[in-house]
Design a protein around this motif. Structure first.
Motif: not given
Lengths: 478, 478
Positions: B452-454, B457
């Protein structure tokens, strides 16, 4: 919502789903009684599995969740909004210390453990847990993590983020992330731990943590010093860091104005130095050898600074009682004096240490220009650049007149902090009280990245809504 | 892609868009010559604004970007894949030290500054930048941040994440986040800084950082100790932490087997202790007082441990030359000895310190069971629980036979690390070489949060693709 309430009662038991106002009132008002929220219910799960279960239930009902620890926060981060739509989730029953590992210098504790209990447990195992702050008798580890708490020992040991090795977190999906690692080096992916810490329950709910322990110092040694100006205090800080090394565990400063409030309003507080200097510093050495070595080091380093003309006066605590009296000046008397003076406007700020003199001069001048007579009452953790820069009413005026100017004074102080490369919240977080100000001081790039994180971790916006992130670009207030 | 190349040439100048294989070869092969990638071009922007411009250009052409610093990484994080689709972005020209602030104990440097240059600049300002590791003569600050580098001083000063206060980052959108704050306390939002650090260029491109400085110690004092078993070394570590306090800045251990390789293959290396003990430790005191005090402390703490029977033998460096010889044993001779022995399978792991004895016993036994005769060569940073647990070929066998079993041996070692609560990458990161292993050892919850972070961002997946995150749940290898 009766469906949700009965499901919560089924999961937690009737006794742990509170709805009567007599039962819920203490959870719905912040510590200072300034903010009043409402909630569908106050729920008190017993463990991490129950926390995950109630998050899934609330998610199914699209019901927001406001997590709460000891409810000692200063920014309203644990107080729900007045809509009454949210469930207040108290972590208080997750209060077990799960493990102490002296060889690894770690302790694993649940979110609801009170900070003082954790300190005591570490001490019993012959170790130090160094986080120390005013509310330690009632604040909890979960709240300390959620707000990345600071306190008086950050100079040596860092803030709560620096003290945490691993976390257990319930995600917005109601899943449990077991990140309870007791490792000082672990480079296997993104820094989820650091992201959850300081997010004030808006990205996930921290249920437990593995924290660092340190050796107990052999002796602690406190002294009060006086300086003729803040630049001398900063120059001595640099000498003290070099001369004492990591034994320098606190470097608290108190301005002449702040000390004057104590003299006037708390006459019973002993102040073992002649007044009239511009700044005072309460320093602490944590020595790994003993009393004689601490005293010799103190005499060498402070003696040299007196010879150099940096330190104007100094007195050391000759006994535990004297040491406690010095810390009572910092920890209690200063607060009591400000209250008895009628209260003031508080600003928890940080600056590069090198810019503090200019900040103090520029801000005092601007305050006098726009609000003649108001008195800056400054004190704080000089070693970390963290000042509590409070503004008291003009002597010929009243606190009420001061509070009428609250928004404008806050904006003036925060604008000056920002102009000097500082932060408008050093250790108290954002909560609901400073979120509007982020729009004024954070770049659009940073706010956009923060919003992406919130969207990624909590796409339904159910975790502590209305905290940390400003709602929309139209909401601008200091 | 000619469009992109000509736009890059227009932006950077022809001299800084390299396509001839003679010019690009050094950038496209990892330090050990094991990994070979291809790239559309190697580009060398001059500053942050140019980095942002090329990210926007590459984004418009949907072209992946592989950032690279000193190209000294061990996990292939800076080597592009063989497709030749990506642009390799070297940060080497961003090599300015932008500011040193001694009063604030900070230094601001660009990503391409070589670590040793930064150490020197700090030293000239009378300060210490404590990160220290083998590649310091060629690795860069950007790479140190991207991989959250560790080294020998983590025990006292922490790893690179602990040393960073602020960052400047170019996002996947080609925007510049100016997070270059020199603040030790700042709780105004999510921990973007900590998230970018250690993300190996997959979430953003770090272009500069504001880093912590420390006082220079008055004297450093090194000694070599011998122990009859690892448990004695761990018990002494605990006593040393209490007795030396934060003056204990290194606690490196070397197993008997590892030392034996030095004796055999690097006979010119002095080893000033009788061999034959199970474990050796190279410790360092960084004293803020001076030689006499360091010596007295050493005699007190180590003397007591010898009396207690914990330390079997000890020798101190009586001169700078002797101290350098001890560190040459750790920093050079150990590596040379392993190379001359034919190389081995390297594992950069960490464990809770308390579980290291069980890990060592269990792993050695399992190796003997499945790969009779192979020799565990263990050494590392005991103070942080970080071991370099390398496996050398059986004496009667060959390195080639060992390397044929590489996957199975890696899996055995990593499975044991995981079973003992450890990490399969303590300080070298994931890069491309360990990403498959994450699927085996990370929980689905954690991998989902990382994805989810990847996605949040870098939704187009253009920043260092194929690094850190495993591609898909079907790719499983140790």
């Amino acid at each position: 919502m009766e469906d949700l309430l009965s499901a919560l009662r089924h999961t937690l038991g009737d006794a742990h789903v509170l709805t009567a106002s007599g039962d819920t009132a203490a959870y719905l008002t912040d510590r200072h009684g300034r903010l009043h929220g409402r909630a569908l219910a106050v729920i008190r799960p017993a463990d991490t599995v129950q926390v995950a279960a109630v998050v899934r239930l609330c998610r199914a009902h699209r019901t927001p969740i406001v997590p709460q620890g000891g409810n000692t926060g200063l920014m309203g981060g644990a107080t729900p909004d007045p809509s009454g739509r949210a469930v207040l989730l108290s972590l208080g029953r997750l209060n077990r210390i799960r493990a102490i590992d002296p060889d690894n210098d770690t302790i694993t504790a649940e979110a609801g453990v009170v900070l003082a209990q954790l300190q005591d447990a570490a001490h019993e195992a012959g170790r130090l847990f160094p986080l120390s702050l005013g509310a330690e008798g009632s604040c909890t580890i979960g709240g300390n993590l959620g707000t990345n708490a600071g306190g008086t020992q950050v100079l040596r040991y860092g803030n709560m983020r620096d003290l945490a090795l691993g976390l257990e977190v319930v995600t917005a999906d109601g899943e449990i992330w077991d990140g309870l690692r007791g490792l000082r080096k672990d480079n296997t992916g993104y820094a989820l731990r650091d992201l959850f810490i300081g997010s004030e329950g808006t990205l996930g709910i921290i249920t437990a943590a593995t924290l660092k322990l340190y050796p107990l110092p052999a002796v602690q040694y406190s002294a009060l010093l006086a300086f003729d100006c803040i630049r001398d205090a900063i120059a001595f800080l640099s000498q003290a860091r070099a001369g004492f090394g990591a034994a320098l565990t606190a470097f608290e400063v108190i301005s002449d104005t702040a000390l004057g409030l104590v003299t006037r309003h708390v006459p019973e507080q002993a102040i073992p130095l002649t007044p009239g200097r511009a700044w005072y510093a309460l320093i602490e050495l944590s020595d790994s050898e003993g009393e004689a070595h601490a005293r010799a080091r103190f005499e060498a380093v402070v003696g040299q600074a007196i010879e150099d003309g940096l330190v104007a006066d100094a007195t050391v605590a000759e006994s535990l009682a004297q040491s406690q009296a010095l810390w009572a000046l910092r920890d209690q008397a200063l607060g009591v004096a400000q209250q008895r003076d009628g209260g003031n406007l508080k600003h928890d700020i940080s600056l590069p240490v090198s810019r503090i003199p200019d900040f103090l001069a520029a801000t005092a001048a601007a305050l006098q220009r726009h609000f003649p007579g108001v008195r800056p009452v400054a004190f704080g953790h000089l070693g970390d650049g963290n000042l509590h820069y409070n503004v008291s009413h003009a002597p010929e005026s009243t606190p009420a007149a001061l509070f009428a100017d609250e928004a404008a004074i806050n904006e003036l102080v925060h604008d000056s902090v920002h102009a000097h490369g500082g932060s408008i919240s050093a250790e108290h977080g954002i909560g609901q009280r400073k979120r509007g100000a982020l729009l004024r001081y954070k770049s659009p790039v940073e706010l956009a990245l923060m919003r992406r994180l919130k969207q990624a971790f909590d796409p339904l916006g159910l975790l502590n809504p209305g905290k940390v992130l400003p709602d929309s670009p139209t909401e601008i207030s200091p």
